[in-house]
Design a protein around this motif. Structure first.
Motif, PDB file in Angstrom:
ATOM      1  N   ARG A 285       0.896  -1.262   0.131  1.00 57.03           N
ATOM      2  CA  ARG A 285      -0.082   0.005   0.052  1.00 57.03           C
ATOM      3  C   ARG A 285       1.015   1.078   0.073  1.00 57.03           C
ATOM      4  O   ARG A 285       2.045   1.190   0.484  1.00 57.03           O
ATOM      5  N   ARG A 286       0.293   2.443  -0.660  1.00 50.68           N
ATOM      6  CA  ARG A 286       1.083   3.620  -0.576  1.00 50.68           C
ATOM      7  C   ARG A 286       0.143   4.599  -0.179  1.00 50.68           C
ATOM      8  O   ARG A 286      -0.948   4.917  -0.857  1.00 50.68           O
ATOM      9  N   VAL A 287       0.554   5.539   0.709  1.00 52.20           N
ATOM     10  CA  VAL A 287      -0.099   6.647   1.104  1.00 52.20           C
ATOM     11  C   VAL A 287       0.665   7.776   1.132  1.00 52.20           C
ATOM     12  O   VAL A 287       1.840   7.800   1.845  1.00 52.20           O
ATOM     13  N   VAL A 288       0.474   9.075   0.367  1.00 54.01           N
ATOM     14  CA  VAL A 288       0.942  10.295   0.256  1.00 54.01           C
ATOM     15  C   VAL A 288       0.382  11.163   1.179  1.00 54.01           C
ATOM     16  O   VAL A 288      -0.750  11.488   0.806  1.00 54.01           O
ATOM     17  N   THR A 289       0.972  11.957   2.023  1.00 57.24           N
ATOM     18  CA  THR A 289       0.377  12.944   2.851  1.00 57.24           C
ATOM     19  C   THR A 289       0.903  14.178   2.773  1.00 57.24           C
ATOM     20  O   THR A 289       2.103  14.600   2.916  1.00 57.24           O
ATOM     21  N   VAL A 290       0.039  15.256   2.574  1.00 54.04           N
ATOM     22  CA  VAL A 290       0.453  16.586   2.293  1.00 54.04           C
ATOM     23  C   VAL A 290       0.333  17.359   3.456  1.00 54.04           C
ATOM     24  O   VAL A 290      -0.684  17.352   4.243  1.00 54.04           O
ATOM     25  N   VAL A 291       1.225  17.800   4.046  1.00 52.86           N
ATOM     26  CA  VAL A 291       1.334  18.683   5.381  1.00 52.86           C
ATOM     27  C   VAL A 291       1.496  20.095   4.973  1.00 52.86           C
ATOM     28  O   VAL A 291       2.398  20.603   4.499  1.00 52.86           O
ATOM     29  N   VAL A 292       0.461  20.847   5.179  1.00 52.99           N
ATOM     30  CA  VAL A 292       0.280  22.147   4.907  1.00 52.99           C
ATOM     31  C   VAL A 292       0.089  23.093   6.102  1.00 52.99           C
ATOM     32  O   VAL A 292      -0.457  22.999   7.203  1.00 52.99           O
TER      33      VAL A 292
END
Length: 284
Positions: free
Chosen positions: A258-265
């Protein structure tokens, strides 16, 4: 710290700013299912967006990979949900042990881990983490994990939901966000609120706090098929659901990835901006 090259942790940097510390080895009690984790994770402005062992759930360890039921062994921490008994203290906790780095540096790493329990090694994991700049106010944490059954016999992954607790299908990627006075806002491309988002599939999901936003993107087809596990009112957290409606079987030698990309803003982007950030992060 240059990628922190100590034995116990490393530091990820974006645009020469430290944005996350990865604890490789930690002296945690067995009940917390010891494992590597990312904490603190911060925005580019320095706002912390993770929690480590908060009072409400001591076994929540920043950002990482955790599964509550691997053939009856708890790799999540805390109590185990037992059908017809509920949450139960059991001596069944496993641990994730760092084996080696294939690569590591200030922008990320590839790591091999061994998932150990009383019978021995159950799973071998290859974990890849990368930190990438997106703008002056946003960066992306790209996390891929691949779990391989190394036992020589069949295994299955479960969750409290598959063991009889409705709505609790957590297991896999998990991000424990920082708890503030007010619960965070939760939204996807076409839904608003925890109840409308929890347990449903979505290409991306946003969790927005007082001065920060996390945009979680399912970055491959298999991950997009997993419903999201979402908490906002009780505590802030988002994760995947490897075993949502049924246990996930793993034959000998089989791998689940599995691959999760999290944008931290920094700040509170709207729905269109969150969607654009998710698309950009995944494409990179």
């Amino acid at each position: 710290m240059t990628g922190d090259l100590g034995d116990d942790s490393l530091v990820l940097r974006v645009a020469d700013r430290p944005v996350a510390r990865y604890a490789v080895r930690s002296a945690l009690p067995a009940r917390l299912s010891p494992r590597p984790y990312l904490h603190p994770v911060t925005t580019l402005a320095g706002t912390v967006v993770t929690e480590l062992s908060p009072a409400d759930h001591l076994h929540h360890l920043g950002v990482g990979v955790a599964v509550p039921d691997v053939e009856g062994h708890n790799f999540w921490g805390g109590r185990t949900f037992v059908r017809d008994r509920g949450p139960t203290e059991l001596d069944n906790h496993g641990a994730q042990r760092h084996v080696s780095f294939a690569h590591r540096g200030p922008a990320g790493f590839t790591e091999e881990l061994s998932w150990m329990a009383a019978p021995g090694e159950l799973l071998r994991e290859r974990r890849t983490v990368a930190a990438t700049a997106l703008s002056e106010s946003a960066w992306a944490l790209d996390l891929t994990f691949a779990l391989t059954n190394v036992t020589g016999g069949p295994l299955s992954l479960g969750s409290p939901a598959t063991n009889g607790r409705p709505g609790a299908a957590y297991g896999g990627f998990f991000w424990r966000a920082v708890k503030e006075q007010a619960p965070p806002e939760v939204f996807t491309a076409d839904a608003d609120g925890e109840s409308a988002v929890h347990g449903r599939c979505a290409d991306w999901l946003a969790l927005a706090g007082s001065a920060w936003t996390l945009v979680f993107a399912a970055a491959d087809e298999a991950t997009r098929r997993d419903p999201w596990f979402v908490r906002g009112a009780g505590y802030p957290g988002v994760g995947s659901s490897l075993a949502h409606a049924a246990r996930l079987p793993l034959a000998p030698g089989e791998t689940v990835t599995r691959r999760v990309v999290t944008v931290v803003v920094d700040g509170r982007p709207g729905r269109e901006d969150a969607a654009a950030l998710a698309r950009r992060a995944v494409s990179r």
